[in-house]
Write an enzyme that holds these catalytic residues in place. Structure first.
Site, PDB file in Angstrom:
ATOM      1  N   THR A 159       0.834  -1.208   0.000  1.00  0.00           N
ATOM      2  CA  THR A 159       0.000   0.000   0.000  1.00  0.00           C
ATOM      3  C   THR A 159       0.866   1.254   0.000  1.00  0.00           C
ATOM      4  O   THR A 159       1.750   1.414   0.823  1.00  0.00           O
ATOM      5  CB  THR A 159      -0.935  -0.004   1.212  1.00  0.00           C
ATOM      6  N   SER A 181      13.174 -19.171   9.218  1.00  0.00           N
ATOM      7  CA  SER A 181      13.223 -17.820   9.759  1.00  0.00           C
ATOM      8  C   SER A 181      14.630 -17.237   9.724  1.00  0.00           C
ATOM      9  O   SER A 181      14.807 -16.032   9.913  1.00  0.00           O
ATOM     10  CB  SER A 181      12.694 -17.807  11.200  1.00  0.00           C
ATOM     11  N   GLU A 244       2.529  -2.780  15.627  1.00  0.00           N
ATOM     12  CA  GLU A 244       1.656  -2.692  14.456  1.00  0.00           C
ATOM     13  C   GLU A 244       0.250  -3.189  14.769  1.00  0.00           C
ATOM     14  O   GLU A 244      -0.749  -2.588  14.367  1.00  0.00           O
ATOM     15  CB  GLU A 244       2.261  -3.499  13.313  1.00  0.00           C
ATOM     16  N   GLY A 341     -30.534   1.971   7.035  1.00  0.00           N
ATOM     17  CA  GLY A 341     -31.328   1.409   5.946  1.00  0.00           C
ATOM     18  C   GLY A 341     -30.673   1.682   4.603  1.00  0.00           C
ATOM     19  O   GLY A 341     -29.463   1.556   4.440  1.00  0.00           O
ATOM     20  N   GLY A 342     -31.469   2.103   3.636  1.00  0.00           N
ATOM     21  CA  GLY A 342     -30.945   2.364   2.298  1.00  0.00           C
ATOM     22  C   GLY A 342     -29.857   3.411   2.294  1.00  0.00           C
ATOM     23  O   GLY A 342     -28.892   3.324   1.517  1.00  0.00           O
TER      24      GLY A 342
END
Length: 385
Positions: A159, A181, A244, A341-342
């Protein structure tokens, strides 16, 4: 769990700034601009000094502990929702990485421009075929050459990579190890290096912040841009994981704050069947659930932040806070849509934005399922992965 007078003042100042400079309707409009990084939001963060939170004063920052970072993440996310990662990505992949893993020379070079907002970073850890199984899926390799390293591989879900100045890249530098690791290193790679190609990906939420694929073909990185010890990068990166997860939890808590705020306002102003809809018992129950989740999340976040600030063990608490806050921010946003609602489904309101943005945080930076595995393991259960 009470805040100090100084921390409460910080919260009050941040909340006033967010309401004035980053109101919800403005952030909602910014988020609709797919793949157009909101530079105007970045500039407001610069003016507020947000990029300096957590950067020691000797490197040009504001100082402050993880408590301040969590408090800021919460208040900023209340209006910005997922756009809070405009601040968070550089905080994780820049400030935290350099503070934890960087040499003194690297701190002197990178922390001041990060604190002043002159330098953006992005995290390039996730592999295309790896997901949560970061080590098992690690295909990106770095080969030692004279004066540096040659990187080859592909990262995904990076990102902000398309606007970053540097990419925080994890790569395998030794393939002969017995433990997977081991043999991992971390590099701070200039985005404009020859051999790097970046492609934004279409996605459900946080649309103005592109998440990208990053392909590296024989990218040269000098020795000066290796963070910490070679082949020990995985162990170095774990120093930042609890931090984080906590900031992730605080971000989700901020979204829950925004959902609750909007739900109360709508229930008081909307009328149906001759009365305010806030008089309907079922909607009151929805609201009560949100309020209880908010209080539980707040206690978890503050408790974990204080543990981290005092350098006490907090791995399990960080995972618990991350899971709880992300799950319940998502549930609250879903109920918020139902209350409106809508209009809750309409792009004219913020409920759909909170729902879309909070949904991602149940997956990253670690899936809630994996975090629950770790919590169970702390109680003596065998490792399930």
């Amino acid at each position: 769990m009470e805040l100090s007078e100084e921390d409460q003042l910080f919260v009050d100042v941040t909340r006033k700034w967010a309401d004035k400079e980053c109101p919800k309707d403005w952030c909602r409009e910014l988020e609709t601009r797919e793949h157009q990084f909101p530079h105007e939001l970045w500039d407001k963060l610069v003016a507020f000094g947000a990029h300096g939170i957590g950067v020691p004063e000797e490197y040009g920052g504001q100082g402050g502990s993880i408590v301040n970072q969590a408090l800021f993440a919460r208040e900023f996310s209340r209006t910005a929702a997922g756009l809070s990662w405009v601040w968070g990505v550089t905080s994780f992949s820049g400030t935290k990485a350099i503070n934890c893993c960087g040499s003194e020379a690297q701190k002197q070079k990178f922390l001041p421009p990060i604190a002043s907002g002159e330098l953006k970073t992005a995290m390039s850890f996730t592999e295309a075929g790896g997901g949560t199984d970061l080590l098992g899926g690690m295909k990106t390799k770095a080969e030692k050459v004279d004066g540096g390293w040659l990187l080859n591989g592909e990262k995904i879900w990076s990102t902000g990579a398309d606007v970053a100045d540097y990419l925080l890249v994890m790569a395998r530098t030794d393939t002969t190890v017995t433990k997977r690791s081991d043999g991992i290193s971390i590099f701070f790679v200039p985005r404009h290096s020859e051999g790097i190609s970046i492609t934004p990906m279409a996605k459900l939420g946080m649309r103005a912040m592109s998440s990208c694929t990053v392909v590296m073909d024989k990218v040269f990185v000098s020795d000066e841009l290796l963070l910490g010890e070679p082949n020990r990068g995985w162990y170095q990166s774990t120093k930042t994981l609890n931090n984080e997860r906590l900031v992730n939890a605080a971000t989700c808590l901020g979204m829950l704050d925004g959902v609750l705020e909007d739900a109360v306002d709508y229930m008081q102003s909307r009328h149906a069947f001759g009365q305010p809809i806030g008089q309907f018992q079922i909607l009151q129950h929805y609201l009560a659930d949100m309020a209880m989740w908010q209080k539980q999340g707040e206690l978890l976040v503050l408790h974990t932040a204080k543990l981290q600030a005092e350098d006490k063990p907090s791995a399990i608490e960080s995972s618990m806070a991350k899971v709880f806050c992300s799950e319940h921010a998502s549930k609250a946003a879903d109920l918020g849509i139902q209350i409106l609602g809508g209009m809750g489904y309409s792009a004219e309101t913020d409920m759909q934005r909170y729902w879309r943005d909070s949904r991602l945080l149940r997956i990253g930076p670690i899936s809630n399922e994996m975090a629950k595995n770790m919590i169970a393991e702390s109680y003596g259960m065998p490792r399930s992965f």
